[in-house]
Design a protein around this motif. Structure first.
Motif, PDB file in Angstrom:
ATOM      1  N   LEU A   1     -76.594  11.526  23.986  1.00 42.00           N
ATOM      2  CA  LEU A   1     -75.969  12.389  24.978  1.00 42.00           C
ATOM      3  C   LEU A   1     -74.594  12.812  24.459  1.00 42.00           C
ATOM      4  CD1 LEU A   1     -76.505  13.566  27.796  1.00 42.00           C
ATOM      5  CD2 LEU A   1     -75.326  11.592  28.763  1.00 42.00           C
ATOM      6  N   VAL A   2     -74.400  14.110  24.317  1.00 43.21           N
ATOM      7  CA  VAL A   2     -73.169  14.664  23.754  1.00 43.21           C
ATOM      8  C   VAL A   2     -72.347  15.318  24.855  1.00 43.21           C
ATOM      9  CG1 VAL A   2     -72.214  16.384  22.171  1.00 43.21           C
ATOM     10  CG2 VAL A   2     -74.208  15.022  21.488  1.00 43.21           C
ATOM     11  N   THR A   3     -71.063  14.985  24.908  1.00 45.33           N
ATOM     12  CA  THR A   3     -70.142  15.575  25.884  1.00 45.33           C
ATOM     13  C   THR A   3     -69.088  16.391  25.157  1.00 45.33           C
ATOM     14  OG1 THR A   3     -70.414  13.678  27.368  1.00 45.33           O
ATOM     15  CG2 THR A   3     -68.521  15.111  27.759  1.00 45.33           C
ATOM     16  N   GLU A   4     -69.032  17.678  25.460  1.00 47.13           N
ATOM     17  CA  GLU A   4     -67.950  18.542  25.001  1.00 47.13           C
ATOM     18  C   GLU A   4     -66.994  18.706  26.177  1.00 47.13           C
ATOM     19  OE1 GLU A   4     -69.463  21.905  22.281  1.00 47.13           O
ATOM     20  OE2 GLU A   4     -71.218  21.290  23.464  1.00 47.13           O
ATOM     21  N   SER A   5     -65.791  18.198  26.016  1.00 50.65           N
ATOM     22  CA  SER A   5     -64.865  18.083  27.143  1.00 50.65           C
ATOM     23  C   SER A   5     -63.610  18.909  26.924  1.00 50.65           C
ATOM     24  CB  SER A   5     -64.466  16.614  27.361  1.00 50.65           C
ATOM     25  OG  SER A   5     -63.614  16.480  28.470  1.00 50.65           O
ATOM     26  N   GLU A   6     -63.249  19.660  27.947  1.00 47.30           N
ATOM     27  CA  GLU A   6     -61.964  20.350  27.987  1.00 47.30           C
ATOM     28  C   GLU A   6     -61.249  19.918  29.256  1.00 47.30           C
ATOM     29  OE1 GLU A   6     -62.184  24.551  27.582  1.00 47.30           O
ATOM     30  OE2 GLU A   6     -63.421  24.497  25.765  1.00 47.30           O
ATOM     31  N   ARG A   7     -60.073  19.344  29.104  1.00 55.15           N
ATOM     32  CA  ARG A   7     -59.323  18.910  30.267  1.00 55.15           C
ATOM     33  C   ARG A   7     -57.836  19.198  30.055  1.00 55.15           C
ATOM     34  NH1 ARG A   7     -62.373  14.405  27.592  1.00 55.15           N
ATOM     35  NH2 ARG A   7     -60.890  12.855  26.832  1.00 55.15           N
ATOM     36  N   LYS A   8     -57.182  19.607  31.118  1.00 54.40           N
ATOM     37  CA  LYS A   8     -55.764  19.927  31.026  1.00 54.40           C
ATOM     38  C   LYS A   8     -55.071  19.555  32.325  1.00 54.40           C
ATOM     39  CE  LYS A   8     -56.513  24.796  32.247  1.00 54.40           C
ATOM     40  NZ  LYS A   8     -56.329  26.192  31.800  1.00 54.40           N
TER      41      LYS A   8
ATOM     42  N   ASN B   1     -69.590  22.753  33.104  1.00 48.18           N
ATOM     43  CA  ASN B   1     -68.570  22.720  34.157  1.00 48.18           C
ATOM     44  C   ASN B   1     -68.667  21.487  35.056  1.00 48.18           C
ATOM     45  OD1 ASN B   1     -67.379  25.198  33.365  1.00 48.18           O
ATOM     46  ND2 ASN B   1     -68.956  26.325  34.482  1.00 48.18           N
ATOM     47  N   LEU B   2     -68.970  20.347  34.454  1.00 47.96           N
ATOM     48  CA  LEU B   2     -69.003  19.095  35.201  1.00 47.96           C
ATOM     49  C   LEU B   2     -67.634  18.430  35.161  1.00 47.96           C
ATOM     50  CD1 LEU B   2     -72.370  17.540  33.949  1.00 47.96           C
ATOM     51  CD2 LEU B   2     -71.979  18.799  36.062  1.00 47.96           C
ATOM     52  N   GLU B   3     -67.318  17.683  36.217  1.00 45.78           N
ATOM     53  CA  GLU B   3     -66.087  16.895  36.239  1.00 45.78           C
ATOM     54  C   GLU B   3     -66.358  15.419  35.969  1.00 45.78           C
ATOM     55  OE1 GLU B   3     -63.944  17.621  39.850  1.00 45.78           O
ATOM     56  OE2 GLU B   3     -63.076  19.477  39.056  1.00 45.78           O
ATOM     57  N   CYS B   4     -67.619  15.046  35.811  1.00 50.38           N
ATOM     58  CA  CYS B   4     -67.960  13.645  35.552  1.00 50.38           C
ATOM     59  C   CYS B   4     -68.074  13.386  34.053  1.00 50.38           C
ATOM     60  CB  CYS B   4     -69.263  13.279  36.259  1.00 50.38           C
ATOM     61  SG  CYS B   4     -70.714  14.225  35.719  1.00 50.38           S
ATOM     62  N   PHE B   5     -68.018  12.091  33.700  1.00 50.61           N
ATOM     63  CA  PHE B   5     -68.139  11.656  32.308  1.00 50.61           C
ATOM     64  C   PHE B   5     -69.355  10.747  32.169  1.00 50.61           C
ATOM     65  CE2 PHE B   5     -63.782  12.935  32.562  1.00 50.61           C
ATOM     66  CZ  PHE B   5     -63.462  13.413  31.290  1.00 50.61           C
ATOM     67  N   PRO B   6     -70.251  11.013  31.193  1.00 53.61           N
ATOM     68  CA  PRO B   6     -71.411  10.140  30.994  1.00 53.61           C
ATOM     69  C   PRO B   6     -70.987   8.716  30.652  1.00 53.61           C
ATOM     70  CG  PRO B   6     -71.739  12.230  29.872  1.00 53.61           C
ATOM     71  CD  PRO B   6     -70.299  12.196  30.321  1.00 53.61           C
ATOM     72  N   VAL B   7     -71.638   7.737  31.297  1.00 49.38           N
ATOM     73  CA  VAL B   7     -71.280   6.339  31.085  1.00 49.38           C
ATOM     74  C   VAL B   7     -72.491   5.465  30.763  1.00 49.38           C
ATOM     75  CG1 VAL B   7     -69.159   6.348  32.433  1.00 49.38           C
ATOM     76  CG2 VAL B   7     -71.333   5.988  33.595  1.00 49.38           C
ATOM     77  N   ALA B   8     -73.714   5.986  30.920  1.00 46.89           N
ATOM     78  CA  ALA B   8     -74.901   5.174  30.652  1.00 46.89           C
ATOM     79  C   ALA B   8     -76.057   6.078  30.277  1.00 46.89           C
ATOM     80  CB  ALA B   8     -75.278   4.323  31.872  1.00 46.89           C
ATOM     81  N   LEU B   9     -76.921   5.552  29.388  1.00 52.99           N
ATOM     82  CA  LEU B   9     -78.090   6.286  28.920  1.00 52.99           C
ATOM     83  C   LEU B   9     -79.239   5.314  28.731  1.00 52.99           C
ATOM     84  CD1 LEU B   9     -79.364   8.937  27.854  1.00 52.99           C
ATOM     85  CD2 LEU B   9     -78.363   8.400  25.617  1.00 52.99           C
TER      86      LEU B   9
END
Length: 294
Positions: free
Chosen positions: A104-111, A146-154
């Motif tokens: 599971l790959v997360t591309e994250s942009e946060r500011k 456009n999700l605000e959550c972060f993957p934590v389990a797979l």
């Protein structure tokens, strides 16, 4: 702070992966046939993922990264982060040479939000995450933006995943009791095709150490309560059955690494062992920390 919360998440899900490393193969890896996933840098440094075909050729490669900078807008200094992070079901098994079936790959942009936004809403960060689930052939099973959550389990075999929403940090916001009660931890559980199969709501800043069993039958998480008090909760993702263990100050069970398909939770203990060289080392041995129905 946001950095602390992200660090806490990564302690649970594994190392941040930011660049390619040379592969470190075990005997188990060398014997693998057919399309499979190879993780590089598992024994130190940053980690990348490669998708190999039956002949061992790399079809696709994904390197993780982490970029951070500060910007000034109208004398309001804000931080921007861009990152690519990778989650696999079990880093322990990957280090032992067993490749995962899913990544599971997360591309994250946060500011950072503006000072005024923080004062009005308590929202410290604007977060836009894109998560993509790959199977072992490199095919995309689903992608969400456009999700605000972060993957934590797979899940190892079912491909089910859990995504945790980090609550606001209202350092500049004076919460009323009603506003505070409205803030919740939220865990979204996705099937391997991206459908939301379960939504779990708990009081703010309680949910930790989320795990999903290999076949996707059970989800486990820890509720961190006041002081040392904690509670392990298990949810059957097929039936919705909820099993809450007693609240305790003992932190042994909450340190589990796995939830099994029958609902047991399992950790590992290091057993001292003398090596052939005469030096002492240790070997991890699995230990059931809670047995379902007992």
């Amino acid at each position: 702070t946001f950095t602390f919360l992200i660090s806490a998440l990564l302690m649970v899900i594994g190392p941040v992966m930011t660049a390619a490393q040379a592969p470190e193969q075990t005997n188990a890896q060398k014997e693998i046939s057919g399309p499979h996933i190879r993780l590089n840098g598992l024994f130190g440094g940053d980690i990348s993922v490669e998708f190999l075909d039956s002949a061992g050729n790399v079809k696709k490669k994904i390197d993780s990264y982490y970029q951070s900078k500060f910007i000034n807008i109208k004398e309001d200094e804000r931080r921007e982060i861009k990152a690519l992070e990778i989650l696999v079901p079990s880093y322990r098994q990957a280090r032992q040479g067993f490749p995962p079936n899913y990544v599971l790959v997360t591309e994250s942009e946060r500011k950072h939000t503006t000072t005024e936004t923080r004062r009005q809403t308590g929202k410290t960060w604007d977060i836009k995450n894109t998560i993509t689930l790959y199977d072992k052939t490199g095919n995309v099973l689903f992608q969400k933006t456009n999700l605000e959550c972060f993957p934590v389990a797979l899940s190892a075999n079912s491909g089910a995943s859990a995504c945790l929403t980090i609550p606001v940090e209202g350092g500049d916001w004076v919460f009323t009791e009603t506003e505070w009660d409205a803030l919740k931890d939220k865990v979204l559980v996705f099937s391997k095709h991206g459908e939301v199969v379960r939504e779990i709501i708990e009081p703010i800043n309680q949910v930790q150490n989320v795990k999903i069993s290999p076949s996707g039958n059970w989800l486990a998480y820890v509720k961190q309560l006041q002081g040392l008090s904690n509670q392990v909760v298990l949810i059957n993702l097929n039936t919705g059955e909820k099993v809450a263990l007693p609240v305790t100050d003992d932190r042994t069970v909450m340190s589990y690494e796995e939830v099994l398909d029958n609902g047991d939770v399992r950790g590992y203990v290091e057993i001292p062992q003398k090596e052939s060289s005469g030096r002492w080392g240790s070997v991890p041995q699995p230990k059931i920390l809670y047995r379902m129905g007992h």
